[in-house]
Design an enzyme around this catalytic site. Structure first.
Site, PDB file in Angstrom:
ATOM      1  N   TYR A 196     -13.741  -3.093  10.455  1.00  0.00           N
ATOM      2  CA  TYR A 196     -12.425  -2.447  10.433  1.00  0.00           C
ATOM      3  C   TYR A 196     -11.723  -2.618  11.783  1.00  0.00           C
ATOM      4  O   TYR A 196     -10.535  -2.968  11.845  1.00  0.00           O
ATOM      5  CB  TYR A 196     -12.590  -0.965  10.104  1.00  0.00           C
ATOM      6  CG  TYR A 196     -11.302  -0.215   9.898  1.00  0.00           C
ATOM      7  CD1 TYR A 196     -10.640  -0.245   8.676  1.00  0.00           C
ATOM      8  CD2 TYR A 196     -10.749   0.551  10.928  1.00  0.00           C
ATOM      9  CE1 TYR A 196      -9.458   0.457   8.476  1.00  0.00           C
ATOM     10  CE2 TYR A 196      -9.570   1.253  10.738  1.00  0.00           C
ATOM     11  CZ  TYR A 196      -8.925   1.213   9.513  1.00  0.00           C
ATOM     12  OH  TYR A 196      -7.745   1.904   9.328  1.00  0.00           O
ATOM     13  N   GLY A 203       0.821  -1.207   0.000  1.00  0.00           N
ATOM     14  CA  GLY A 203       0.000   0.000   0.000  1.00  0.00           C
ATOM     15  C   GLY A 203       0.853   1.253   0.000  1.00  0.00           C
ATOM     16  O   GLY A 203       0.571   2.214   0.717  1.00  0.00           O
ATOM     17  N   ALA A 204       1.894   1.254  -0.838  1.00  0.00           N
ATOM     18  CA  ALA A 204       2.921   2.302  -0.762  1.00  0.00           C
ATOM     19  C   ALA A 204       2.631   3.524  -1.615  1.00  0.00           C
ATOM     20  O   ALA A 204       3.389   4.487  -1.581  1.00  0.00           O
ATOM     21  CB  ALA A 204       4.275   1.717  -1.175  1.00  0.00           C
ATOM     22  N   SER A 205       1.554   3.509  -2.373  1.00  0.00           N
ATOM     23  CA  SER A 205       1.353   4.587  -3.341  1.00  0.00           C
ATOM     24  C   SER A 205       0.711   5.838  -2.766  1.00  0.00           C
ATOM     25  O   SER A 205       0.832   6.915  -3.346  1.00  0.00           O
ATOM     26  CB  SER A 205       0.500   4.084  -4.516  1.00  0.00           C
ATOM     27  OG  SER A 205      -0.796   3.706  -4.084  1.00  0.00           O
ATOM     28  N   ARG A 206       0.051   5.712  -1.619  1.00  0.00           N
ATOM     29  CA  ARG A 206      -0.681   6.859  -1.068  1.00  0.00           C
ATOM     30  C   ARG A 206      -0.622   6.848   0.454  1.00  0.00           C
ATOM     31  O   ARG A 206      -0.263   5.861   1.071  1.00  0.00           O
ATOM     32  CB  ARG A 206      -2.152   6.821  -1.513  1.00  0.00           C
ATOM     33  CG  ARG A 206      -2.341   7.006  -2.988  1.00  0.00           C
ATOM     34  CD  ARG A 206      -3.727   6.604  -3.487  1.00  0.00           C
ATOM     35  NE  ARG A 206      -4.781   6.717  -2.502  1.00  0.00           N
ATOM     36  CZ  ARG A 206      -6.041   6.319  -2.724  1.00  0.00           C
ATOM     37  NH1 ARG A 206      -6.363   5.787  -3.871  1.00  0.00           N
ATOM     38  NH2 ARG A 206      -6.947   6.428  -1.790  1.00  0.00           N
ATOM     39  N   LYS A 245      -8.201  -4.682  12.609  1.00  0.00           N
ATOM     40  CA  LYS A 245      -7.044  -4.019  13.210  1.00  0.00           C
ATOM     41  C   LYS A 245      -6.674  -4.665  14.544  1.00  0.00           C
ATOM     42  O   LYS A 245      -5.490  -4.802  14.875  1.00  0.00           O
ATOM     43  CB  LYS A 245      -7.325  -2.524  13.394  1.00  0.00           C
ATOM     44  CG  LYS A 245      -7.449  -1.753  12.087  1.00  0.00           C
ATOM     45  CD  LYS A 245      -6.162  -1.814  11.283  1.00  0.00           C
ATOM     46  CE  LYS A 245      -6.230  -0.983  10.021  1.00  0.00           C
ATOM     47  NZ  LYS A 245      -4.984  -1.036   9.222  1.00  0.00           N
TER      48      LYS A 245
END
Length: 256
Positions: free
Chosen positions: A159, A9-12, A163
């Protein structure tokens, strides 16, 4: 020689902040993204600007085949993985009271936010063990969870459960991998300014600045999380594993 990090999930958002911080600290990075290639290419440019290499891999960590391909491509690109950052995650498609929540939403959240990191860690840990361990490059694993691991939100039950599961995931892998010299850490970001929180900005502005939600009265930034990851990557916490590191402006403090 540069060390290599794999950031999901490195793009944002938080993943972007972590990736750039690692590049500034001298890491080459495998930039994983699920859909937004344009954003991933922007992150790649930021890594390159800092003199490091970035290898883009599109992969959905909820998919068994994609997880395997992600690890294979990382190894083919750099030959080793020194740091895994389990950051990728999704928000509920729609916030719904737990009296009305659907199984479809639950399954989606668990598959991406919990099952994906659990089995990606399994794959990467096996590679870390086989590639060897020495004092200059002790492999590490970081799990990015959330204050939602313990702060109940009844309109985001799926969610929160995902977590909370990451907390036990961290403890399990920390216990299992200690004999191999691989330390595992859980980071718990609080209210961080990202696309995911953009839709509730007014709500959290009021809680932070008017209702004393956190002792440190500001939004967190992705860079705040990135700095914590860098500290781990640089082996500044060598006698800690399974540790929870709160990056939340003091939200976790119980106050009278």
């Amino acid at each position: 020689m540069s060390k290599t990090a794999l950031v999901t999930g490195a793009s944002r958002g938080i993943g972007r902040g972590i990736t750039i911080a690692l590049a500034e600290a001298g890491h080459d990075v495998v930039v994983n993204y699920a859909r937004n290639r344009e954003a991933a290419e922007e992150v790649q440019a930021e890594v390159t600007k800092r003199g490091q290499k970035a290898h883009l891999v599109q992969a959905d960590i909820a998919s068994t085949d994609d997880r395997q391909r992600l690890v294979d491509e990382a190894m083919n690109a750099f030959g080793r993985i020194d740091l895994l950052v389990n950051n990728a995650g999704v928000a509920p498609t729609q916030r719904a009271d737990i009296l009305e929540a659907t199984e479809e939403s639950f399954d989606r959240l668990i598959s991406t936010n919990l099952k994906g990191p659990y089995f990606l860690t399994q794959l990467v840990a096996a590679r870390m063990i086989s590639q060897g361990n020495h004092d200059e490059s002790k492999p590490k694993i970081v799990v990015v969870s959330s204050i939602s691991a313990y702060a109940a939100s009844v309109d985001r039950g799926d969610y929160c459960i995902a977590k909370a599961g990451l907390t036990m995931l961290t403890q399990l892998w920390a216990t299992r991998l200690a004999e191999h010299g691989i330390n595992v850490y859980e980071l718990r970001p609080g209210i961080i300014a990202t696309d995911m929180t953009g839709g509730v900005k007014a709500k959290y502005d009021k809680l932070i600045f008017e209702q004393d939600l956190t002792p440190i009265k500001r939004w967190g930034e992705p860079e705040d999380v990135g700095k914590a990851v860098v500290a781990i990557a640089q082996d500044l916490l060598p006698f800690s594993t399974g540790q929870v590191i709160d990056i939340d402006g003091g939200f976790h403090l119980r106050r009278l």
